[in-house]
Write an enzyme that holds these catalytic residues in place. Structure first.
Site, PDB file in Angstrom:
ATOM      1  N   HIS A 162      80.059  35.763  58.360  1.00 34.56           N
ATOM      2  CA  HIS A 162      79.762  36.419  57.231  1.00 34.56           C
ATOM      3  C   HIS A 162      79.188  38.493  58.124  1.00 34.56           C
ATOM      4  CE1 HIS A 162      75.549  35.668  56.424  1.00 34.56           C
ATOM      5  NE2 HIS A 162      75.422  36.442  56.670  1.00 34.56           N
ATOM      6  N   ARG A 211      73.645  45.773  54.072  1.00 36.20           N
ATOM      7  CA  ARG A 211      72.576  46.443  52.956  1.00 36.20           C
ATOM      8  C   ARG A 211      73.190  47.595  51.854  1.00 36.20           C
ATOM      9  NH1 ARG A 211      67.427  44.282  54.283  1.00 36.20           N
ATOM     10  NH2 ARG A 211      67.860  43.302  56.698  1.00 36.20           N
ATOM     11  N   GLU A 219      78.448  39.710  52.970  1.00 37.57           N
ATOM     12  CA  GLU A 219      77.190  39.512  52.396  1.00 37.57           C
ATOM     13  C   GLU A 219      76.681  40.870  51.899  1.00 37.57           C
ATOM     14  OE1 GLU A 219      73.109  38.880  53.617  1.00 37.57           O
ATOM     15  OE2 GLU A 219      74.183  37.194  54.528  1.00 37.57           O
ATOM     16  N   ASN A 235      68.056  44.870  47.837  1.00 33.68           N
ATOM     17  CA  ASN A 235      67.005  45.153  48.324  1.00 33.68           C
ATOM     18  C   ASN A 235      66.061  45.442  46.984  1.00 33.68           C
ATOM     19  OD1 ASN A 235      66.257  43.194  50.612  1.00 33.68           O
ATOM     20  ND2 ASN A 235      66.556  45.260  51.208  1.00 33.68           N
ATOM     21  N   HIS A 244      82.608  49.511  60.975  1.00 33.57           N
ATOM     22  CA  HIS A 244      83.346  49.421  60.066  1.00 33.57           C
ATOM     23  C   HIS A 244      83.490  47.791  59.753  1.00 33.57           C
ATOM     24  CE1 HIS A 244      86.379  50.186  63.332  1.00 33.57           C
ATOM     25  NE2 HIS A 244      87.329  49.482  62.423  1.00 33.57           N
ATOM     26  N   GLU A 268      87.774  49.984  56.992  1.00 31.70           N
ATOM     27  CA  GLU A 268      89.541  50.837  57.574  1.00 31.70           C
ATOM     28  C   GLU A 268      90.623  49.944  56.675  1.00 31.70           C
ATOM     29  OE1 GLU A 268      91.963  50.456  61.815  1.00 31.70           O
ATOM     30  OE2 GLU A 268      90.080  48.595  61.910  1.00 31.70           O
TER      31      GLU A 268
END
Length: 145
Positions: free
Chosen positions: A5, A9, A55, A59, A79, A122
């Site tokens: 993956h 964040r 993913e 936080n 990207h 993209e």
């Protein structure tokens, strides 16, 4: 070796999740909350190859009420790229959700948008480019991607 993956964040888990599911049609594959570490992980996959996931790491805000961590503009990430069946329909759909088309698909082949957390996406037309079509053919670039 097996690719698993890419991790992003995010500050707004709900808005970014909506971008990937409602906007791009990805499916949430799993989610886990980690109270001890104060973070949430949510995974998404494309219907045609769900094993290659994105993913999202959220936080949680600091317990002391201080400002959350600043991740910057995310331009250093580069990207993510997705192949789409109809680039014009995909861009029109994203635009209807309030997403800015930063680099319109003037050529019927490629477009760039950004997630609510400023991650560049993209979009590439599956197969051959579509014939140029308005309003995309004459639409200028907007912002950065």
């Amino acid at each position: 070796m097996k690719y698993l993956h890419a991790m992003l964040r995010v500050h707004d888990l709900d808005a970014t999740s909506r971008f990937f599911t409602d906007g791009l049609g990805l499916k949430q594959t799993r989610r886990s909350d980690h109270p001890a570490g104060r973070f949430t992980l949510v995974y998404f996959g494309a219907p045609e190859n769900p094993e290659a996931e994105i993913e999202l790491t959220y936080n949680w805000p600091p317990e002391d009420g201080s400002a959350p961590e600043n991740y910057g503009s995310a331009r250093n990430f580069g990207h993510l790229a997705f192949e789409v069946d109809d680039i014009y329909a995909t861009c029109a759909h994203l635009q209807s959700m309030g997403i800015t088309i930063n680099r319109p698909p003037r050529d019927g082949w490629m477009a760039f948008v950004r997630t609510p957390d400023l991650i560049s996406i993209e979009l590439l037309q599956k197969g051959q480019p579509l014939p140029p079509q308005e309003p995309w053919a004459s639409m200028p670039n907007t912002g950065t991607w």
